[in-house]
Design a protein around this motif. Sequence first.
Motif, mmCIF file in Angstrom:
data_model
loop_
_atom_site.group_PDB
_atom_site.id
_atom_site.type_symbol
_atom_site.label_atom_id
_atom_site.label_comp_id
_atom_site.label_asym_id
_atom_site.label_seq_id
_atom_site.Cartn_x
_atom_site.Cartn_y
_atom_site.Cartn_z
ATOM 1 N N SER A 17 -5.527 8.238 -5.576
ATOM 2 C CA SER A 17 -4.971 6.912 -5.300
ATOM 3 C C SER A 17 -5.908 6.203 -4.333
ATOM 4 O O SER A 17 -6.650 6.838 -3.578
ATOM 5 C CB SER A 17 -3.566 7.027 -4.705
ATOM 6 O OG SER A 17 -3.581 7.796 -3.514
ATOM 7 N N PRO A 18 -5.893 4.889 -4.334
ATOM 8 C CA PRO A 18 -6.801 4.127 -3.463
ATOM 9 C C PRO A 18 -6.558 4.407 -1.988
ATOM 10 O O PRO A 18 -5.405 4.610 -1.562
ATOM 11 C CB PRO A 18 -6.479 2.664 -3.802
ATOM 12 C CG PRO A 18 -5.814 2.713 -5.130
ATOM 13 C CD PRO A 18 -5.074 4.014 -5.180
ATOM 14 N N ASP A 19 -7.617 4.432 -1.215
ATOM 15 C CA ASP A 19 -7.500 4.620 0.228
ATOM 16 C C ASP A 19 -6.690 3.477 0.819
ATOM 17 O O ASP A 19 -6.871 2.310 0.465
ATOM 18 C CB ASP A 19 -8.894 4.660 0.865
ATOM 19 C CG ASP A 19 -8.826 4.939 2.356
ATOM 20 O OD1 ASP A 19 -7.899 5.647 2.775
ATOM 21 O OD2 ASP A 19 -9.695 4.425 3.102
ATOM 22 N N GLY A 20 -5.753 3.813 1.681
ATOM 23 C CA GLY A 20 -4.919 2.803 2.305
ATOM 24 C C GLY A 20 -3.587 2.585 1.624
ATOM 25 O O GLY A 20 -2.716 1.892 2.169
ATOM 26 N N GLU A 21 -3.410 3.152 0.454
ATOM 27 C CA GLU A 21 -2.121 3.019 -0.231
ATOM 28 C C GLU A 21 -1.058 3.784 0.536
ATOM 29 O O GLU A 21 -1.251 4.937 0.902
ATOM 30 C CB GLU A 21 -2.233 3.542 -1.659
ATOM 31 C CG GLU A 21 -0.949 3.391 -2.474
ATOM 32 C CD GLU A 21 -1.147 3.779 -3.929
ATOM 33 O OE1 GLU A 21 -1.923 3.108 -4.623
ATOM 34 O OE2 GLU A 21 -0.541 4.782 -4.357
ATOM 35 N N GLU A 22 0.072 3.165 0.772
ATOM 36 C CA GLU A 22 1.130 3.794 1.550
ATOM 37 C C GLU A 22 1.853 4.871 0.734
ATOM 38 O O GLU A 22 1.792 4.897 -0.488
ATOM 39 C CB GLU A 22 2.126 2.738 2.038
ATOM 40 C CG GLU A 22 1.529 1.753 3.030
ATOM 41 C CD GLU A 22 2.566 0.813 3.602
ATOM 42 O OE1 GLU A 22 3.753 0.923 3.200
ATOM 43 O OE2 GLU A 22 2.201 -0.017 4.450
#
Length: 254
Positions: A99-104
């Motif tokens: 998953s993308p970095d920073g996704e909660e």
Amino acid sequence: MLKLKPFIYSPSVRLHRRLAGSPIADSSSDSFPVKSLTESTHQSIHYFSLPILPTRRRSFSVSMESSGVSTTSPSVVKLKPIEATAETFKEFGQVIEASPDGEEFGPRDAQLDLSNGIPRFYIMQLKDRSLKFSKITHHANVTQCLGSIGGNVWYLGVAKPSIVDPTDTKGAVDIVVKSHCGHFYVPPAVDEVQAFRISGPKFIKLSHGTWHAGPLFTDDKMDFYNLELNNTNVVDHTTHDFIKKNGVVFVLDD
């Protein structure tokens, strides 16, 4: 109130025969001690009867473990592995992908339960794990995560969780076994076992009680990261032997 009734063993009675409404003592159970049947043909096995309900009721028994080895060759059951995805694996746990970095944090992340002990996260090196198995295991107290280092292809045999509450008398009639770990479960059926292929940068999370055999692979050796508890393999390791109990061995056909 439950009433105790004696049951006298007879050589004509099969050891693993289901007795409706009567849990048979298990030699591995602390609650139902049984002496060796070789000592005498007149030993008693104590059981209790569940109350008769107007609706369907669950009868359960704790099957005896046999220390003998079968002299006949097991039947081979071939399994065709399918790719593990969030959809195909949902009955057994989760498939976690990048998953993308920073996704909660959200539902696509591993929903973990490590609350019953000290978490252990380590690299597990396995060797010579061919694409066949005859034993399957579950853990009742933890959600286990497994993934290959490097994303190489590996395989896993699984069956749905089958841990049960023995005081629940609703539902279909089942044979329920008491694990040496203390909980109760329904043994996995041969036709409920499935095989999955896990490839690429992903890992799987096994739900509580999911039966699993593996990791399996075709390389000489592979490294896996493993997230469980520090004593999972000591106090929370319940195994079903398909050769002893069902006379079968599973082979993956991929």
